[in-house]
Motif scaffolding. Sequence first.
Motif, PDB file in Angstrom:
ATOM      1  N   LEU A  50     -28.116 -59.162  -4.150  1.00 15.46           N
ATOM      2  CA  LEU A  50     -28.884 -58.220  -2.817  1.00 15.46           C
ATOM      3  C   LEU A  50     -29.641 -59.069  -2.148  1.00 15.46           C
ATOM      4  O   LEU A  50     -29.724 -58.762  -0.836  1.00 15.46           O
ATOM      5  CB  LEU A  50     -29.339 -56.836  -3.635  1.00 15.46           C
ATOM      6  CG  LEU A  50     -29.654 -55.862  -2.714  1.00 15.46           C
ATOM      7  CD1 LEU A  50     -28.242 -55.341  -1.843  1.00 15.46           C
ATOM      8  CD2 LEU A  50     -30.120 -54.610  -3.482  1.00 15.46           C
ATOM      9  N   SER A  51     -30.434 -59.891  -2.401  1.00 15.87           N
ATOM     10  CA  SER A  51     -31.593 -60.681  -1.696  1.00 15.87           C
ATOM     11  C   SER A  51     -30.622 -61.353  -0.920  1.00 15.87           C
ATOM     12  O   SER A  51     -31.071 -61.719   0.204  1.00 15.87           O
ATOM     13  CB  SER A  51     -32.517 -61.210  -2.677  1.00 15.87           C
ATOM     14  OG  SER A  51     -33.453 -60.282  -3.246  1.00 15.87           O
ATOM     15  N   PHE A  52     -29.650 -62.199  -1.541  1.00 21.71           N
ATOM     16  CA  PHE A  52     -28.808 -63.016  -0.617  1.00 21.71           C
ATOM     17  C   PHE A  52     -28.192 -62.417   0.407  1.00 21.71           C
ATOM     18  O   PHE A  52     -28.295 -62.859   1.619  1.00 21.71           O
ATOM     19  CB  PHE A  52     -27.953 -63.632  -1.694  1.00 21.71           C
ATOM     20  CG  PHE A  52     -26.927 -64.666  -0.890  1.00 21.71           C
ATOM     21  CD1 PHE A  52     -27.290 -66.011  -1.515  1.00 21.71           C
ATOM     22  CD2 PHE A  52     -25.976 -64.411  -0.344  1.00 21.71           C
ATOM     23  CE1 PHE A  52     -26.479 -67.047  -0.806  1.00 21.71           C
ATOM     24  CE2 PHE A  52     -24.929 -65.295   0.170  1.00 21.71           C
ATOM     25  CZ  PHE A  52     -25.414 -66.730  -0.014  1.00 21.71           C
ATOM     26  N   ILE A  53     -27.991 -61.330   0.263  1.00 17.89           N
ATOM     27  CA  ILE A  53     -26.979 -60.391   1.296  1.00 17.89           C
ATOM     28  C   ILE A  53     -27.868 -60.045   2.237  1.00 17.89           C
ATOM     29  O   ILE A  53     -27.667 -60.111   3.517  1.00 17.89           O
ATOM     30  CB  ILE A  53     -26.245 -59.138   0.636  1.00 17.89           C
ATOM     31  CG1 ILE A  53     -24.941 -59.861  -0.177  1.00 17.89           C
ATOM     32  CG2 ILE A  53     -25.663 -58.434   1.765  1.00 17.89           C
ATOM     33  CD1 ILE A  53     -24.718 -58.700  -1.332  1.00 17.89           C
ATOM     34  N   ARG A  54     -29.229 -59.497   1.810  1.00 19.34           N
ATOM     35  CA  ARG A  54     -29.932 -59.163   2.925  1.00 19.34           C
ATOM     36  C   ARG A  54     -30.644 -60.327   3.833  1.00 19.34           C
ATOM     37  O   ARG A  54     -30.516 -60.091   5.141  1.00 19.34           O
ATOM     38  CB  ARG A  54     -31.441 -58.543   2.326  1.00 19.34           C
ATOM     39  CG  ARG A  54     -32.273 -57.749   3.039  1.00 19.34           C
ATOM     40  CD  ARG A  54     -33.525 -57.614   2.633  1.00 19.34           C
ATOM     41  NE  ARG A  54     -34.343 -58.404   1.681  1.00 19.34           N
ATOM     42  CZ  ARG A  54     -34.883 -59.869   1.972  1.00 19.34           C
ATOM     43  NH1 ARG A  54     -35.257 -59.799   3.144  1.00 19.34           N
ATOM     44  NH2 ARG A  54     -35.421 -60.623   0.850  1.00 19.34           N
ATOM     45  N   ARG A  55     -30.845 -61.381   3.043  1.00 19.80           N
ATOM     46  CA  ARG A  55     -31.104 -62.560   4.174  1.00 19.80           C
ATOM     47  C   ARG A  55     -30.061 -62.904   4.842  1.00 19.80           C
ATOM     48  O   ARG A  55     -30.300 -63.385   6.015  1.00 19.80           O
ATOM     49  CB  ARG A  55     -31.632 -63.905   3.037  1.00 19.80           C
ATOM     50  CG  ARG A  55     -33.231 -63.476   2.353  1.00 19.80           C
ATOM     51  CD  ARG A  55     -33.453 -64.710   1.764  1.00 19.80           C
ATOM     52  NE  ARG A  55     -32.608 -65.287   0.621  1.00 19.80           N
ATOM     53  CZ  ARG A  55     -32.733 -64.966  -0.610  1.00 19.80           C
ATOM     54  NH1 ARG A  55     -33.594 -64.223  -0.862  1.00 19.80           N
ATOM     55  NH2 ARG A  55     -31.899 -65.334  -1.643  1.00 19.80           N
ATOM     56  N   GLY A  56     -28.862 -62.988   4.635  1.00 18.77           N
ATOM     57  CA  GLY A  56     -27.849 -63.453   5.245  1.00 18.77           C
ATOM     58  C   GLY A  56     -27.564 -62.326   6.453  1.00 18.77           C
ATOM     59  O   GLY A  56     -27.411 -62.888   7.863  1.00 18.77           O
ATOM     60  N   ARG A  57     -27.930 -61.162   6.125  1.00 15.27           N
ATOM     61  CA  ARG A  57     -27.514 -60.136   7.436  1.00 15.27           C
ATOM     62  C   ARG A  57     -29.070 -60.190   8.170  1.00 15.27           C
ATOM     63  O   ARG A  57     -28.593 -60.184   9.433  1.00 15.27           O
ATOM     64  CB  ARG A  57     -27.730 -58.669   6.793  1.00 15.27           C
ATOM     65  CG  ARG A  57     -26.434 -58.065   6.000  1.00 15.27           C
ATOM     66  CD  ARG A  57     -25.310 -58.144   6.650  1.00 15.27           C
ATOM     67  NE  ARG A  57     -25.141 -57.236   7.597  1.00 15.27           N
ATOM     68  CZ  ARG A  57     -24.640 -57.047   8.499  1.00 15.27           C
ATOM     69  NH1 ARG A  57     -23.752 -58.043   9.052  1.00 15.27           N
ATOM     70  NH2 ARG A  57     -24.606 -55.982   9.302  1.00 15.27           N
ATOM     71  N   GLU A  58     -30.069 -60.735   7.672  1.00 17.18           N
ATOM     72  CA  GLU A  58     -31.140 -60.752   8.643  1.00 17.18           C
ATOM     73  C   GLU A  58     -30.963 -62.072   9.563  1.00 17.18           C
ATOM     74  O   GLU A  58     -31.305 -62.023  10.584  1.00 17.18           O
ATOM     75  CB  GLU A  58     -32.458 -61.243   7.757  1.00 17.18           C
ATOM     76  CG  GLU A  58     -33.133 -59.836   7.291  1.00 17.18           C
ATOM     77  CD  GLU A  58     -34.202 -60.238   6.319  1.00 17.18           C
ATOM     78  OE1 GLU A  58     -34.565 -61.405   5.878  1.00 17.18           O
ATOM     79  OE2 GLU A  58     -35.008 -59.326   5.974  1.00 17.18           O
ATOM     80  N   LEU A  59     -30.257 -63.045   9.187  1.00 17.73           N
ATOM     81  CA  LEU A  59     -29.871 -64.061  10.002  1.00 17.73           C
ATOM     82  C   LEU A  59     -28.695 -63.958  10.903  1.00 17.73           C
ATOM     83  O   LEU A  59     -28.320 -64.700  11.693  1.00 17.73           O
ATOM     84  CB  LEU A  59     -29.666 -65.202   9.153  1.00 17.73           C
ATOM     85  CG  LEU A  59     -30.666 -66.051   8.444  1.00 17.73           C
ATOM     86  CD1 LEU A  59     -30.167 -67.031   7.339  1.00 17.73           C
ATOM     87  CD2 LEU A  59     -31.661 -66.434   9.438  1.00 17.73           C
ATOM     88  N   GLY A  60     -28.168 -62.662  10.966  1.00 17.57           N
ATOM     89  CA  GLY A  60     -27.010 -62.292  11.688  1.00 17.57           C
ATOM     90  C   GLY A  60     -25.660 -62.603  11.218  1.00 17.57           C
ATOM     91  O   GLY A  60     -24.730 -62.209  11.972  1.00 17.57           O
ATOM     92  N   PHE A  61     -25.500 -62.868  10.047  1.00 16.83           N
ATOM     93  CA  PHE A  61     -24.111 -63.232   9.635  1.00 16.83           C
ATOM     94  C   PHE A  61     -23.505 -61.691   9.378  1.00 16.83           C
ATOM     95  O   PHE A  61     -24.155 -60.864   8.736  1.00 16.83           O
ATOM     96  CB  PHE A  61     -24.121 -63.978   8.037  1.00 16.83           C
ATOM     97  CG  PHE A  61     -24.602 -65.494   8.372  1.00 16.83           C
ATOM     98  CD1 PHE A  61     -23.493 -66.258   8.536  1.00 16.83           C
ATOM     99  CD2 PHE A  61     -25.704 -65.788   8.181  1.00 16.83           C
ATOM    100  CE1 PHE A  61     -23.535 -67.598   8.764  1.00 16.83           C
ATOM    101  CE2 PHE A  61     -26.063 -67.274   8.022  1.00 16.83           C
ATOM    102  CZ  PHE A  61     -24.949 -67.942   8.484  1.00 16.83           C
ATOM    103  N   GLY A  62     -22.001 -61.790   9.596  1.00 15.82           N
ATOM    104  CA  GLY A  62     -21.386 -60.642   9.335  1.00 15.82           C
ATOM    105  C   GLY A  62     -21.115 -60.315   8.018  1.00 15.82           C
ATOM    106  O   GLY A  62     -20.996 -61.288   6.999  1.00 15.82           O
ATOM    107  N   ILE A  63     -20.538 -59.103   7.537  1.00 13.65           N
ATOM    108  CA  ILE A  63     -20.061 -58.995   6.185  1.00 13.65           C
ATOM    109  C   ILE A  63     -19.023 -59.901   5.711  1.00 13.65           C
ATOM    110  O   ILE A  63     -19.352 -60.402   4.442  1.00 13.65           O
ATOM    111  CB  ILE A  63     -19.447 -57.820   5.998  1.00 13.65           C
ATOM    112  CG1 ILE A  63     -20.691 -56.338   6.347  1.00 13.65           C
ATOM    113  CG2 ILE A  63     -19.049 -57.432   4.793  1.00 13.65           C
ATOM    114  CD1 ILE A  63     -21.820 -56.386   5.405  1.00 13.65           C
ATOM    115  N   GLU A  64     -18.142 -60.173   6.516  1.00 11.18           N
ATOM    116  CA  GLU A  64     -17.033 -61.307   5.816  1.00 11.18           C
ATOM    117  C   GLU A  64     -17.695 -62.598   5.833  1.00 11.18           C
ATOM    118  O   GLU A  64     -17.114 -63.301   5.012  1.00 11.18           O
ATOM    119  CB  GLU A  64     -15.650 -61.116   6.846  1.00 11.18           C
ATOM    120  CG  GLU A  64     -15.030 -59.999   6.725  1.00 11.18           C
ATOM    121  CD  GLU A  64     -14.779 -59.398   5.260  1.00 11.18           C
ATOM    122  OE1 GLU A  64     -14.309 -60.269   4.484  1.00 11.18           O
ATOM    123  OE2 GLU A  64     -14.977 -58.155   5.121  1.00 11.18           O
TER     124      GLU A  64
END
Length: 132
Positions: A50-64
Motif C-alpha cells: 500500500l505504501s508503494f502504491i501511495r508513493r507511485g500515485r504521489e509521483l503521478g503514475f496511473g493505476i496501470e
Amino acid sequence: MRGLTIGKLADAAGVHLETVRYYERIGLMAEPGRTAGGYRIYGAEHARRLSFIRRGRELGFGIEDIRALLALAEPGHRSCADVKALTMTHLDDVRTKISDLRRLEVILTKTVDQCSGGETPTCPVLDMLSDG
C-alpha cells in the motif's frame, strides 16, 4: 505489524480507508485474511504494498503503470530497463503537462492583465471563454 485492521493499515500508509477497499476491488491489493468475526486483517506485506502504491500515485503514475511496477518489483521479475522505460514515458508526460501549464499561465496572465476588475459590461476573461 501483524494483524492490522483496515483503519490502522490506511492510517499507517497515509490513505483513506475507501482507497484500500478500492485497491482491493481492482486487484492492486491482495484480499486480506479475515478474523472469525469477518473483519479484514492485514499483514506487513499489505502495508508495504500500500505504501508503494501511495508513493507511485504521489509521483503521478496511473493505476496501470503502478500495476506494471508492482509486477516488475516481484522477485524474479525485476528489470531495471523495463522500469526505466516506463518511468521515462511517464516523465515525458509530466514534461508535456508542465509545458502545457506554462502556456496556459501566459494566456491567463495576459487575459487577467486586460481585465479592469470594475463594473464594466465587457470582460476580457469572459470574452476569451466565449470565443473558444
